[in-house]
Design a protein around this motif. Structure first.
Motif, PDB file in Angstrom:
ATOM      1  N   CYS A 100       0.838  -1.216   0.000  1.00  0.00           N
ATOM      2  CA  CYS A 100       0.000   0.000   0.000  1.00  0.00           C
ATOM      3  C   CYS A 100       0.866   1.256   0.000  1.00  0.00           C
ATOM      4  O   CYS A 100       0.583   2.222  -0.730  1.00  0.00           O
ATOM      5  CB  CYS A 100      -0.927   0.009   1.211  1.00  0.00           C
ATOM      6  SG  CYS A 100      -2.238  -1.232   1.156  1.00  0.00           S
ATOM      7  N   ARG A 156       2.410   1.691  -3.392  1.00  0.00           N
ATOM      8  CA  ARG A 156       1.427   2.200  -4.365  1.00  0.00           C
ATOM      9  C   ARG A 156       1.313   3.725  -4.272  1.00  0.00           C
ATOM     10  O   ARG A 156       1.262   4.416  -5.290  1.00  0.00           O
ATOM     11  CB  ARG A 156       0.048   1.573  -4.117  1.00  0.00           C
ATOM     12  CG  ARG A 156      -0.050   0.094  -4.336  1.00  0.00           C
ATOM     13  CD  ARG A 156      -1.454  -0.417  -4.031  1.00  0.00           C
ATOM     14  NE  ARG A 156      -2.209  -0.602  -5.254  1.00  0.00           N
ATOM     15  CZ  ARG A 156      -3.294   0.046  -5.595  1.00  0.00           C
ATOM     16  NH1 ARG A 156      -3.790   0.984  -4.807  1.00  0.00           N
ATOM     17  NH2 ARG A 156      -3.913  -0.204  -6.729  1.00  0.00           N
ATOM     18  N   LYS A 157       1.252   4.229  -3.058  1.00  0.00           N
ATOM     19  CA  LYS A 157       1.146   5.685  -2.884  1.00  0.00           C
ATOM     20  C   LYS A 157       2.376   6.389  -3.439  1.00  0.00           C
ATOM     21  O   LYS A 157       2.272   7.389  -4.159  1.00  0.00           O
ATOM     22  CB  LYS A 157       0.979   6.027  -1.400  1.00  0.00           C
ATOM     23  CG  LYS A 157      -0.370   5.644  -0.819  1.00  0.00           C
ATOM     24  CD  LYS A 157      -0.428   5.961   0.676  1.00  0.00           C
ATOM     25  CE  LYS A 157      -1.747   5.493   1.295  1.00  0.00           C
ATOM     26  NZ  LYS A 157      -1.768   5.708   2.767  1.00  0.00           N
ATOM     27  N   GLY A 176       2.325   6.337  -7.203  1.00  0.00           N
ATOM     28  CA  GLY A 176       1.175   6.963  -7.845  1.00  0.00           C
ATOM     29  C   GLY A 176       0.211   5.979  -8.472  1.00  0.00           C
ATOM     30  O   GLY A 176      -0.470   6.297  -9.456  1.00  0.00           O
ATOM     31  N   ILE A 177       0.136   4.772  -7.907  1.00  0.00           N
ATOM     32  CA  ILE A 177      -0.796   3.756  -8.422  1.00  0.00           C
ATOM     33  C   ILE A 177      -2.133   3.933  -7.718  1.00  0.00           C
ATOM     34  O   ILE A 177      -2.263   3.652  -6.529  1.00  0.00           O
ATOM     35  CB  ILE A 177      -0.237   2.334  -8.179  1.00  0.00           C
ATOM     36  CG1 ILE A 177       1.118   2.177  -8.866  1.00  0.00           C
ATOM     37  CG2 ILE A 177      -1.223   1.278  -8.686  1.00  0.00           C
ATOM     38  CD1 ILE A 177       1.877   0.916  -8.480  1.00  0.00           C
ATOM     39  N   SER A 178      -3.126   4.405  -8.450  1.00  0.00           N
ATOM     40  CA  SER A 178      -4.410   4.766  -7.826  1.00  0.00           C
ATOM     41  C   SER A 178      -5.576   3.895  -8.270  1.00  0.00           C
ATOM     42  O   SER A 178      -6.694   4.067  -7.796  1.00  0.00           O
ATOM     43  CB  SER A 178      -4.742   6.233  -8.144  1.00  0.00           C
ATOM     44  OG  SER A 178      -4.829   6.425  -9.552  1.00  0.00           O
ATOM     45  N   GLY A 179      -5.324   2.965  -9.180  1.00  0.00           N
ATOM     46  CA  GLY A 179      -6.394   2.114  -9.670  1.00  0.00           C
ATOM     47  C   GLY A 179      -6.654   0.928  -8.767  1.00  0.00           C
ATOM     48  O   GLY A 179      -6.129   0.842  -7.650  1.00  0.00           O
ATOM     49  N   ASN A 188      -6.498   0.720   4.027  1.00  0.00           N
ATOM     50  CA  ASN A 188      -5.675   1.726   3.366  1.00  0.00           C
ATOM     51  C   ASN A 188      -6.391   2.421   2.204  1.00  0.00           C
ATOM     52  O   ASN A 188      -5.770   3.175   1.456  1.00  0.00           O
ATOM     53  CB  ASN A 188      -4.382   1.082   2.860  1.00  0.00           C
ATOM     54  CG  ASN A 188      -3.342   0.941   3.953  1.00  0.00           C
ATOM     55  OD1 ASN A 188      -2.536   1.840   4.181  1.00  0.00           O
ATOM     56  ND2 ASN A 188      -3.360  -0.208   4.640  1.00  0.00           N
ATOM     57  N   VAL A 223      -7.730   1.076  -0.491  1.00  0.00           N
ATOM     58  CA  VAL A 223      -7.468   0.487  -1.805  1.00  0.00           C
ATOM     59  C   VAL A 223      -8.740  -0.155  -2.348  1.00  0.00           C
ATOM     60  O   VAL A 223      -9.456  -0.857  -1.624  1.00  0.00           O
ATOM     61  CB  VAL A 223      -6.340  -0.569  -1.722  1.00  0.00           C
ATOM     62  CG1 VAL A 223      -6.137  -1.243  -3.071  1.00  0.00           C
ATOM     63  CG2 VAL A 223      -5.053   0.071  -1.233  1.00  0.00           C
ATOM     64  N   ASN A 224      -9.018   0.082  -3.610  1.00  0.00           N
ATOM     65  CA  ASN A 224     -10.137  -0.563  -4.298  1.00  0.00           C
ATOM     66  C   ASN A 224      -9.683  -1.973  -4.677  1.00  0.00           C
ATOM     67  O   ASN A 224      -8.877  -2.144  -5.592  1.00  0.00           O
ATOM     68  CB  ASN A 224     -10.501   0.253  -5.546  1.00  0.00           C
ATOM     69  CG  ASN A 224     -11.628  -0.374  -6.340  1.00  0.00           C
ATOM     70  OD1 ASN A 224     -12.153  -1.423  -5.994  1.00  0.00           O
ATOM     71  ND2 ASN A 224     -11.990   0.260  -7.440  1.00  0.00           N
ATOM     72  N   ASN A 240      -5.481  -1.728 -17.550  1.00  0.00           N
ATOM     73  CA  ASN A 240      -4.551  -0.642 -17.839  1.00  0.00           C
ATOM     74  C   ASN A 240      -4.531  -0.238 -19.301  1.00  0.00           C
ATOM     75  O   ASN A 240      -4.057   0.850 -19.639  1.00  0.00           O
ATOM     76  CB  ASN A 240      -3.151  -1.011 -17.344  1.00  0.00           C
ATOM     77  CG  ASN A 240      -3.084  -1.076 -15.823  1.00  0.00           C
ATOM     78  OD1 ASN A 240      -3.969  -0.565 -15.132  1.00  0.00           O
ATOM     79  ND2 ASN A 240      -2.051  -1.711 -15.298  1.00  0.00           N
ATOM     80  N   ASP A 269      -6.095   5.267 -14.493  1.00  0.00           N
ATOM     81  CA  ASP A 269      -5.786   4.942 -13.092  1.00  0.00           C
ATOM     82  C   ASP A 269      -5.255   3.511 -13.048  1.00  0.00           C
ATOM     83  O   ASP A 269      -6.000   2.553 -13.092  1.00  0.00           O
ATOM     84  CB  ASP A 269      -7.032   5.099 -12.202  1.00  0.00           C
ATOM     85  CG  ASP A 269      -8.172   4.196 -12.629  1.00  0.00           C
ATOM     86  OD1 ASP A 269      -8.269   3.869 -13.839  1.00  0.00           O
ATOM     87  OD2 ASP A 269      -8.972   3.801 -11.754  1.00  0.00           O
TER      88      ASP A 269
END
Length: 548
Positions: free
Chosen positions: A69, A72-73, A76-79, A105, A107-108, A131, A136
């Motif tokens: 998590c 990812r932040k 910049g991984i937001s999907g 956190n 996350v979807n 992707n 995203d």
């Protein structure tokens, strides 16, 4: 290593694990990251261990997922994050632990709609599909120890390219996870599982329909159906169990799932060579049940629990050596697909040199890389590589039109390709290989292990080719001494020595006090044994030079 007296025979009561104790240990035992054996350690396929040895416990999973998590932040991984699991006993509790952290956190998380099992290649395909259409970016986690014994657990991370994470990413996750454990998980966010399961951030999707409906893009499913290929399938109790009936239905295949049992103890499995339960679809001992059925089908196939490996059984030759099938698959695909002539064949440096001979014979570029499927990821994504394969029965290839299919190993498409080859050529893969060997030479291939200390393993990892003083190997002049792969100049973490008709590679194990020697001869089994003997002498001389 001697063959265990019960190898190839069904597991006995004493071979089975105590699942209740294993899951209890997962929750109750706490790792000490000052103990190397209990730290988070990412190898070529993620972190693996077993709860009873305090190497795969809830704290490991909570810390790894928090580290993912945080990564990812930073990246910049937001999907969405696609989450899969296989059928090992520890995969179920680890799946719940992962969800509790990911949801906390924000996350979807996307999972199979019935909370069922999801193979590794399916997660890769879901990431790639998302992707292609969205800005995203998505990534994924797969909870699996692959073909390892029932007591084991594992988790691996696939970033937005859809394949195994690169070393710089896994080192960051590994280091951060160990720091979180050391600090008693105070910086780990976690929801209670009931709230996490009810969260709007947890999305359920029909992975089976999405994946199966697209298989025709990569394999000629119509040809298999038209030829009425009789296909036998043994999922070995793995995560693809629900996929095969849907594949048969959608493509009108004559397909029989010969074993529909899912049992986390894998008690139905024949024992492997060493007497352990291991779902290795490249092992004739683990695959003994399917091999016994070979005459009932035109092609019989098996997969490991997360379906990133393949085993091919033919009427004419039984279980194929994985290297042999790689050579066949490459030759067939490169001569039956309208792919760019510049698209490369990818192989790991310990895969058979038969692949080199096939590539030269059909005049296609070949790229030899270090061990680990991660080295094929970028090439498969861009189409630079048409095919990437490992000697351990893991491979994938691009779609018919040259688009990316998966960037992780795909056991489904490799097994279905075996049926396509028979349907289109009239030859099963074993017969196809025999023709190749008659024209290009018949290799003898093997692997052995030797005890090595940490200091000796460090010597192997840090070798320079100039350290090797030998000028010949098994009667032939040495042509190459490699510490870096010729395909990408990446360090191989060991040594490879080649001659005109043979080679050996020595690599330290990342988890055991051993090193592995891979070798091959195009002359004879006797010559192969000579290569092994001289390889060990060369390695021992290197240890002496380093005073270890």
């Amino acid at each position: 290593m001697a063959v265990h007296p019960h190898a190839g025979k069904t597991a006995r009561p004493e071979d089975r694990i105590n699942i209740g104790r294993l899951v209890s240990d997962y929750y109750l035992l706490n790792p000490d990251v000052n103990n190397v054996a209990q730290k988070v350690t990412f190898g070529t396929s993620g972190h693996r261990g077993t709860a009873s040895k305090v190497s795969f416990n809830e704290r490991h999973i909570l810390a790894i997922c928090q580290a993912v998590c945080d990564y990812r932040k930073q990246a910049g991984i937001s999907g969405p994050l696609y989450l899969g699991k296989d059928t090992h006993a520890l995969s179920e509790p680890a799946f719940s632990s992962a969800i509790s952290v990911l949801i906390a956190n924000g996350v979807n998380v996307v999972v199979q709609q019935d909370l069922g099992f999801t193979p590794t290649p399916v997660i890769s395909r879901m990431i790639i599909d998302h992707n292609r259409k969205n800005s995203d970016l998505a990534d994924g986690l797969i909870i699996t120890p692959s073909h390892n014994p029932p007591s084991d657990g594992g988790i691996k991370y696939n970033p937005p390219h859809g394949g195994p994470a690169e070393g710089e990413i896994t080192k960051q996750i590994e280091s951060h996870a160990n720091a979180l454990i050391q600090a008693s998980l105070v910086d780990v966010k976690q929801s209670d599982i009931a709230s996490a399961m009810a969260s709007s951030l947890l999305n359920k999707q029909d992975f089976i329909e999405q994946y199966v409906s697209q298989l025709g893009r990569v394999v000629d499913m119509a040809a298999i159906a038209k030829a009425n290929i009789k296909l036998g399938v043994d999922p070995l109790g793995g995560s693809g169990i629900a996929y095969w009936p849907e594949i048969a239905k959608q493509y009108q295949l004559d397909l029989t799932v010969v074993n529909q049992v899912v049992d986390a103890s894998f008690a139905f499995m024949p024992l492997d060579k060493d007497g352990k339960i291991r779902m290795d679809c490249s092992s004739p001992y683990a695959m003994a049940g399917l091999i016994a059925m070979k005459d009932d089908f035109d092609i019989a196939v098996g997969n490991d629990p997360d379906f990133d490996r393949h085993g091919i059984v033919t009427k004419t030759g039984g279980l194929m050596n994985p290297n042999h099938f790689l050579a066949v698959a490459i030759h067939y695909l490169m001569t039956h697909r309208n792919w760019p002539k510049t698209a490369k064949i990818g192989k790991t440096l310990v895969s058979s040199s038969m692949i080199d001979r096939v590539a030269k014979h059909i005049n296609r570029p070949m790229s030899e890389v270090p061990v680990g499927f991660k080295w094929f990821v970028d090439g498969l994504k861009t189409g630079e590589y048409a095919f990437g394969g490992e000697e351990s029965a893991g491979a994938s290839f691009i779609e018919k039109d040259g688009s990316c299919w998966t960037t992780d190993k795909d056991g489904f498409v490799m097994t279905l390709l075996a049926a396509e080859i028979l349907a289109v050529t009239g030859k099963d893969p074993h017969q196809y290989y025999q023709e190749l060997a008659k024209e290009l030479g018949e290799p003898c291939y093997g692997r052995k292990e030797a005890v090595a200390s940490l200091e000796q393993k460090a010597v192997l990892t840090g070798l320079s080719p100039d350290d090797v003083k030998a000028q010949s190997l098994a009667g032939e002049p040495i042509l190459q001494k490699l510490s870096h792969a010729p395909g990408n100049n990446a360090a191989i973490g060991g040594l490879k020595v080649t001659t005109e008709n043979g080679w050996f590679a020595a690599r330290p194990s990342g988890t055991e006090d051993i090193y592995k020697i891979y070798a091959e001869s195009f002359i004879s089994e006797t010559h192969l044994e000579q290569i092994f003997t001289e390889a060990q002498t060369i390695v021992n001389d290197l240890f002496k030079q380093a005073n270890v």
